[in-house]
Design an enzyme around this catalytic site. Structure first.
Site, short mmCIF file in Angstrom:
data_model
loop_
_atom_site.label_atom_id
_atom_site.label_comp_id
_atom_site.label_asym_id
_atom_site.label_seq_id
_atom_site.Cartn_x
_atom_site.Cartn_y
_atom_site.Cartn_z
CB CYS A 60 48.11 32.70 38.50
SG CYS A 60 48.62 33.91 39.68
CE LYS A 91 50.29 46.61 50.38
NZ LYS A 91 51.13 46.23 49.23
CD GLU A 133 51.34 29.81 40.98
OE1 GLU A 133 51.28 30.14 42.18
OE2 GLU A 133 50.60 30.30 40.12
C1 SIN Z 1 46.23 36.74 33.19
O1 SIN Z 1 45.36 37.56 33.48
O2 SIN Z 1 46.31 36.29 32.06
C2 SIN Z 1 47.24 36.25 34.19
C3 SIN Z 1 46.98 36.75 35.53
C4 SIN Z 1 47.72 36.02 36.61
O3 SIN Z 1 48.84 35.63 36.50
O4 SIN Z 1 47.12 35.87 37.65
#
Ligand code: SIN
Length: 478
Positions: free
Chosen positions: A283, A173, A380
């Site tokens: 992230c 998905k 975040e």
């Molecule tokens: C990454 O794979 O370098 C970043 C992935 C993410 O933002 O989760």
């Protein structure tokens, strides 16, 4: 509706039973495509197709699966520019970053093609009575995959490649904001010869219903999700009913520690690379910049100069460093986080906020005097906003870095090896960049601890996530 706007189930390209949904270009807000919106019945059909295909896919030799993954890798390489343009169109990221995402995603296809042939079990020392113990590695089964919009290609490849190498089949998905890359990637898998049902793609807007079914369907044996911690918690609770295996790559709140003995230029460049990748929408982006007092002023001076040199523009514009944020909601959230931070005592020393009234461009922003009590500390940010906090001692720096529920990525800059090792060992995170702002690689285990999730993606650990260990005990051996 063309084939690459439809759902892909059991080797068929199908219109959505719930009609279609619109995909926009974050740079302009213009609608660029309409994509099939699947119903719950279609999700179940996809699970059934994956279940049917599992029997034969798992029985192929590891080398046959590896060859198909490699064929897919080559198709991705041949379509590198086309894929990057689609990534930029629907995610807004600069074309140079989109090209590097294609390479990054493709590296998982190749790495796991090579690793497929190494899913080895073990033979163990003979037991009393002459019994011979051994272990087999077997695929987990049908896997549900839910991916985010910030890396529309790489986050799929990072999950799908090890799953296929292990002998699993999948229902994917993709994020509703960025289904076009996922569709093109799936089309290339079909061209590469992946058999019908081995991967199934279910674009849709009813993420809650699709997610719930992937968590609770008895034929789905594992769920792999990348996204927010809030959604991860819901999926984890839902997966409890079937004791489903889980990989969760959830939110981060990365500290970026700069010690007095750091190489100043390397630290600033590392921060720019980490913080402004995908306009701050990753992230693993540096989220809280912790700078030791002795280097604070020169660091800030140099950082400001570098931030002021960054160019904002549509991702398709050669030379743009930062594209638009993904959605109106995303930019409104960043605006609100900055407003709250300023109310709580942060001081803005660079940044002009949103560029143009209705746009999704947010100018690189520097907030100083951010304390752990400031609401932005625990959020975040997911935008091009740098928050800075000074510290005095190494112990204080570590304590500030660990002062969060998240535990995904962390970074430290120091030219003293003993300090770098000491601090790295003390950081409560799954990953530590030492004098380096970009750490992701197909060869290395990516993942977090604490509320940042479970499991690892990439490297040998990433293959294990899709394998069960079966113990065999052979009696009557004499
Ligand atoms: C990454 O794979 O370098 C970043 C992935 C993410 O933002 O989760």
């Amino acid at each position: 509706m063309t084939k690459l706007h439809k759902a892909y189930i059991g080797g068929q390209w199908l219109a959505g039973n719930q009609g279609s949904f619109e995909v926009d270009d974050p740079a302009t807000g213009e609608i660029v495509a309409k994509v099939a919106d699947v119903s719950l019945e279609q999700v179940e059909q996809a699970i059934e197709a994956a279940h049917q295909a599992f029997g034969s896919w798992r029985r192929l030799s590891a080398q046959e699966r590896a060859d198909l993954l490699l064929a897919w890798y080559h198709k991705v390489g041949e379509n590198r520019q086309r894929l990057a343009e689609v990534i930029t169109l629907e995610s807004g990221k600069p074309i140079a970053e989109a090209l590097s995402e294609v390479d990054y995603g493709a590296s998982y296809l190749r790495w796991y093609a090579e690793e497929a042939v190494r899913a080895n079990g073990r033979t163990l020392p003979t037991l009393p009575g002459g019994r011979r113990p051994m272990t087999l590695k077997q695929p987990v089964g049908v896997v549900g995959v839910i991916t985010p919009w910030n890396f529309p290609l790489a986050m799929i490849a990072r999950k799908v490649a090890p799953a296929l190498a292990a002998g699993c089949t999948l229902v994917i998905k993709p994020a509703a904001e960025t289904p076009l890359t996922a569709l093109l990637l799936t089309g290339l898998a079909e061209e590469a010869g992946l058999p019908p049902g081995v991967i199934n793609l279910v674009p849709g807007t009813d993420a809650a219903t699709i997610g719930h079914r992937l968590c609770t369907h008895p034929k789905v044996r594992k769920l792999s999700f990348t996204g927010s911690t809030a959604v991860g918690r819901i999926l984890m609770a839902q997966s409890a009913s079937g004791i489903q295996r889980l990989s969760l790559e959830l939110g981060g709140n990365a500290p970026f520690l700069v010690f007095d003995d750091a190489n100043l230029e390397a630290a600033v460049e590392g921060l720019i690379a980490s913080k402004f990748r995908n306009s701050g929408q990753t992230c693993v982006c540096a989220n809280r910049i912790l700078v030791q007092r002795g280097i604070y002023d020169p660091f800030i001076r140099r950082l400001k100069t570098r931030m002021a040199s960054l160019t904002l523009g549509p991702g398709s514009l050669p030379g743009a460093d930062l594209g638009p944020l993904i959605s109106d909601r995303a930019i409104a959230r960043v605006e609100s986080l900055v407003d709250q931070a300023l109310e709580a005592g942060a001081v803005k020393t660079l940044g002009a906020g949103r560029v143009g009234e209705a746009s999704r461009y947010y100018s690189p922003t520097l907030l100083e005097s951010v304390t752990p009590q400031n609401p932005i500390w625990s959020q975040e940010i997911f935008g091009p906003v740098v928050t800075v906090t000074p510290f005095d001692t190494e112990e204080e720096g570590i304590a500030l870095a660990n002062h969060t529920e998240a535990g995904l990525a962390s970074y430290l800059f120091s030219d003293t090896l003993s300090r770098a090792m000491r601090v790295a060992e003390s950081l409560d995170y799954g990953m530590v960049g030492i004098n380096e702002g970009i750490i992701s690689s197909a060869t290395a285990p990516f993942g977090g601890i604490k509320s940042s999730g479970l499991g690892r993606e990439g490297g040998q650990e990433g293959l294990d996530e899709y394998l069960e260990t079966k113990y065999l005990c052979l009696g009557g051996m004499g």
